[in-house]
Design an enzyme around this catalytic site. Structure first.
Site, PDB file in Angstrom:
ATOM      1  N   ARG A   1     -14.241 -15.950  12.746  1.00 51.46           N
ATOM      2  CA  ARG A   1     -13.260 -17.004  12.484  1.00 51.46           C
ATOM      3  C   ARG A   1     -13.855 -18.366  12.836  1.00 51.46           C
ATOM      4  O   ARG A   1     -13.664 -19.340  12.127  1.00 51.46           O
ATOM      5  CB  ARG A   1     -11.985 -16.735  13.308  1.00 51.46           C
ATOM      6  CG  ARG A   1     -11.165 -15.592  12.730  1.00 51.46           C
ATOM      7  CD  ARG A   1      -9.788 -15.531  13.364  1.00 51.46           C
ATOM      8  NE  ARG A   1      -9.785 -14.845  14.635  1.00 51.46           N
ATOM      9  CZ  ARG A   1      -9.383 -13.593  14.819  1.00 51.46           C
ATOM     10  NH1 ARG A   1      -8.942 -12.882  13.808  1.00 51.46           N
ATOM     11  NH2 ARG A   1      -9.401 -13.048  16.011  1.00 51.46           N
TER      12      ARG A   1
ATOM     13  N   CYS B   1     -13.937  -3.305   6.923  1.00 48.09           N
ATOM     14  CA  CYS B   1     -13.773  -2.692   8.249  1.00 48.09           C
ATOM     15  C   CYS B   1     -13.637  -1.179   8.106  1.00 48.09           C
ATOM     16  O   CYS B   1     -13.152  -0.501   8.988  1.00 48.09           O
ATOM     17  CB  CYS B   1     -12.555  -3.276   8.965  1.00 48.09           C
ATOM     18  SG  CYS B   1     -11.015  -3.016   8.088  1.00 48.09           S
TER      19      CYS B   1
ATOM     20  N   PHE C   1      -5.799 -11.786   2.328  1.00 45.61           N
ATOM     21  CA  PHE C   1      -5.412 -10.852   3.400  1.00 45.61           C
ATOM     22  C   PHE C   1      -5.384 -11.623   4.720  1.00 45.61           C
ATOM     23  O   PHE C   1      -6.046 -11.263   5.694  1.00 45.61           O
ATOM     24  CB  PHE C   1      -6.399  -9.675   3.502  1.00 45.61           C
ATOM     25  CG  PHE C   1      -6.686  -8.976   2.206  1.00 45.61           C
ATOM     26  CD1 PHE C   1      -5.827  -7.993   1.723  1.00 45.61           C
ATOM     27  CD2 PHE C   1      -7.817  -9.291   1.458  1.00 45.61           C
ATOM     28  CE1 PHE C   1      -6.096  -7.333   0.524  1.00 45.61           C
ATOM     29  CE2 PHE C   1      -8.098  -8.642   0.259  1.00 45.61           C
ATOM     30  CZ  PHE C   1      -7.240  -7.660  -0.212  1.00 45.61           C
TER      31      PHE C   1
ATOM     32  N   ASP D   1      -1.043 -12.968   1.588  1.00 44.43           N
ATOM     33  CA  ASP D   1      -0.841 -11.677   2.251  1.00 44.43           C
ATOM     34  C   ASP D   1       0.403 -11.033   1.653  1.00 44.43           C
ATOM     35  O   ASP D   1       1.275 -11.718   1.121  1.00 44.43           O
ATOM     36  CB  ASP D   1      -0.658 -11.851   3.765  1.00 44.43           C
ATOM     37  CG  ASP D   1      -0.992 -10.582   4.535  1.00 44.43           C
ATOM     38  OD1 ASP D   1      -2.105 -10.491   5.095  1.00 44.43           O
ATOM     39  OD2 ASP D   1      -0.143  -9.665   4.561  1.00 44.43           O
ATOM     40  N   SER D   2       0.459  -9.695   1.741  1.00 41.26           N
ATOM     41  CA  SER D   2       1.626  -8.996   1.199  1.00 41.26           C
ATOM     42  C   SER D   2       2.765  -8.940   2.206  1.00 41.26           C
ATOM     43  O   SER D   2       3.871  -8.535   1.872  1.00 41.26           O
ATOM     44  CB  SER D   2       1.228  -7.580   0.774  1.00 41.26           C
ATOM     45  OG  SER D   2       0.611  -6.918   1.842  1.00 41.26           O
TER      46      SER D   2
ATOM     47  N   ASP E   1     -10.766 -10.384   3.674  1.00 42.02           N
ATOM     48  CA  ASP E   1     -10.745  -9.530   4.874  1.00 42.02           C
ATOM     49  C   ASP E   1      -9.678  -8.445   4.694  1.00 42.02           C
ATOM     50  O   ASP E   1      -8.647  -8.453   5.369  1.00 42.02           O
ATOM     51  CB  ASP E   1     -10.453 -10.390   6.118  1.00 42.02           C
ATOM     52  CG  ASP E   1     -10.538  -9.580   7.396  1.00 42.02           C
ATOM     53  OD1 ASP E   1     -11.201  -8.523   7.398  1.00 42.02           O
ATOM     54  OD2 ASP E   1      -9.935  -9.998   8.408  1.00 42.02           O
TER      55      ASP E   1
HETATM   56  N1  SAH Z   1      -7.919 -11.803   8.327  1.00 40.46           N
HETATM   57  C1  SAH Z   1      -6.904 -11.358   9.260  1.00 40.46           C
HETATM   58  C2  SAH Z   1      -6.762  -9.856   9.300  1.00 40.46           C
HETATM   59  C3  SAH Z   1      -6.496  -9.177   7.968  1.00 40.46           C
HETATM   60  S1  SAH Z   1      -5.765  -7.619   8.123  1.00 40.46           S
HETATM   61  C4  SAH Z   1      -7.181 -11.951  10.646  1.00 40.46           C
HETATM   62  O1  SAH Z   1      -8.300 -12.436  10.912  1.00 40.46           O
HETATM   63  O2  SAH Z   1      -6.291 -11.932  11.471  1.00 40.46           O
HETATM   64  C5  SAH Z   1      -5.336  -7.163   6.514  1.00 40.46           C
HETATM   65  C6  SAH Z   1      -4.088  -7.832   5.958  1.00 40.46           C
HETATM   66  O3  SAH Z   1      -3.993  -7.472   4.578  1.00 40.46           O
HETATM   67  C7  SAH Z   1      -2.750  -7.441   6.565  1.00 40.46           C
HETATM   68  O4  SAH Z   1      -2.108  -8.596   7.009  1.00 40.46           O
HETATM   69  C8  SAH Z   1      -1.941  -6.800   5.418  1.00 40.46           C
HETATM   70  O5  SAH Z   1      -0.576  -7.187   5.435  1.00 40.46           O
HETATM   71  C9  SAH Z   1      -2.626  -7.368   4.212  1.00 40.46           C
HETATM   72  N2  SAH Z   1      -2.618  -6.575   2.969  1.00 40.46           N
HETATM   73  C10 SAH Z   1      -2.875  -5.259   2.807  1.00 40.46           C
HETATM   74  N3  SAH Z   1      -2.923  -4.951   1.500  1.00 40.46           N
HETATM   75  C11 SAH Z   1      -2.700  -6.096   0.809  1.00 40.46           C
HETATM   76  C12 SAH Z   1      -2.645  -6.441  -0.578  1.00 40.46           C
HETATM   77  N4  SAH Z   1      -2.876  -5.520  -1.512  1.00 40.46           N
HETATM   78  N5  SAH Z   1      -2.416  -7.718  -0.906  1.00 40.46           N
HETATM   79  C13 SAH Z   1      -2.221  -8.663   0.041  1.00 40.46           C
HETATM   80  N6  SAH Z   1      -2.268  -8.403   1.360  1.00 40.46           N
HETATM   81  C14 SAH Z   1      -2.497  -7.138   1.745  1.00 40.46           C
END
Ligand code: SAH
Length: 394
Positions: free
Chosen positions: A210, A338, A226, A248-249, A298
């Site tokens: 980050r 991950c 995400f 994000d979803s 991510d």
């Molecule tokens: N980058 C973030 C962590 C990401 S975790 C950080 O540094 O804190 C993954 C995220 O993807 C979650 O918040 C989840 O809600 C979201 N997610 C999962 N599938 C998704 C999709 N198809 N479209 C959008 N968001 C999604």
């Protein structure tokens, strides 16, 4: 001590100090061994190999506590916990944040036990029969060794099912902490919900990455895919991004993302949050001819194990291909996986395939990974799971 005798030749992984014994390697187990209790692993010839916890419901039938003939008791666990805490001290993670991983299971020679520290609160995840068996002892030791008073339990990860354990969430020691609570990472603040957030509340493993995004964001138009509660988004804004679009979803995650921007007095006018599916939205952006200078991908774990690798590869390929198309020339892609089931070599191949199919030229300028508070045991490569690439489009 009850014994588990291995089939001939099946001691090899233990001699290399790997910590798992699968059910197929077992010749015979003594009767009536309680779930999670301690057993001796012996070779076909009857030689002592290791002392381990027994998981009757799991394919991973035993996990090694120690390769020595020592007692596995409270003092044993105290030493292990101390050593994990010492390592974090030596790597000075506290200088970066008051939220970090204190104990990382197998990588800290404590299979099944994850403990994250959020300011004065410890969040404990018990993932195996062995860690469950010792949980109360471990909780007491953790408080003694850290001098803290509160432990919140987040044993709600899916893998517990494989051990025959049901989910457990709630206070384990002390008084209920605030939900959400505020932590700091470098000079930024974040709201974290320990009760209902992902993992134990925050993606602690991305701390350094980050910061890297913050360094790359100045004057850029950023797309954070995400975004969860805005770890990368907040850093991009703090780094002077021209604009940040966060996708994000989860509406709940996006709400916290917006609060995190306000909490840090960052320019909310430069930020847009969009609730939706990244796979669909990237296509929509492509059809609208939109473009960005910096894109972060991510995604969640697409492949928990190697068995899911092929399906995961298609998903990674898809989003990376679209991201390459949406990048302006000279733009930067920061892309992560991950998934334990996709190793870094495979991930790099997938990203290369994405660039090829997107018909763009790109260079890798950096490899990223999990932070020092998520160490990797040399004998347990499974503990390395987070990989990231920083690519620049020509
Ligand atoms: N980058 C973030 C962590 C990401 S975790 C950080 O540094 O804190 C993954 C995220 O993807 C979650 O918040 C989840 O809600 C979201 N997610 C999962 N599938 C998704 C999709 N198809 N479209 C959008 N968001 C999604």
């Amino acid at each position: 001590m009850p014994q588990i005798r291995l089939k001939p030749g099946r001691e090899k992984s233990l001699l290399r100090r790997h910590l798992w014994i699968f059910s197929g390697a077992i010749h015979r187990a003594d009767g009536n061994i309680a779930s999670g209790s301690t057993v001796d692993l012996v070779s076909a010839g009857g030689h002592f190999l290791a002392r381990a916890s027994y998981s009757p419901a799991s394919q991973i039938r035993a996990r090694v506590w120690t390769f020595d003939e020592e007692s596995v008791d409270s003092e044993f666990f105290r030493k292990r916990i101390r050593s994990a805490i010492d390592m974090r001290r030596r790597s000075n993670v506290e200088g970066q944040s008051n939220a970090y991983r204190l104990i990382y299971a197998e990588a800290d020679s404590l299979p099944g036990l994850i403990v994250d520290r959020y300011d004065d609160v410890l969040v404990l995840q018990s993932l195996t029969a062995g860690s469950e068996y010792w949980k109360q002892t471990l909780a007491d030791l953790l408080l003694e060794e850290t001098g803290l008073a509160v432990i919140y339990e987040r044993s709600d990860a899916d893998v517990r099912e494989l051990e025959g354990l049901s989910p457990k969430v709630g206070l384990l020691r002390g008084e209920t902490p605030p939900f959400p609570m505020t932590i700091h990472e470098h000079d930024l603040k974040f709201l974290v919900n320990l009760q209902s957030g992902h993992k134990t509340g925050f993606y602690l493993d991305q701390r350094r990455n980050r910061l890297r995004v913050r360094e790359l964001a100045k004057d850029r138009d950023v797309l954070d895919c995400f975004c969860y509660t805005g770890g990368f988004t907040v850093n991009a804004l703090a780094g002077g991004a021209q604009s940040v679009l966060s996708v994000d979803s989860s509406a709940e995650a996006l709400a916290l993302c917006k609060e995190n921007i306000t909490l840090n007095s960052l320019p909310a006018g430069r930020h847009t949050a969009l609730e939706g599916d990244v796979f669909q939205l990237l296509r929509k952006f492509r059809d609208e001819n939109r473009s960005f200078d910096l894109i972060i991908l991510d995604p969640p774990k697409f492949a928990p194990t190697a068995a899911h690798a092929e399906k995961a590869a298609r998903a990674y390929k898809d989003i990376n291909l679209l991201a390459f198309k949406l990048l302006r020339p000279g733009g930067v892609l920061v892309t992560f996986s991950c998934s334990g089931g996709v190793d870094s070599a495979l991930f790099q191949k997938i990203v290369a395939g994405s660039a090829l199919d997107a018909e763009v030229e790109a260079q890798i300028v950096e490899w990223l990974s999990q932070g020092a508070d998520h160490p990797v045991s040399l004998h347990f490569p499974e503990s390395a799971y987070l990989k990231g690439l920083v690519c620049i489009k020509k």
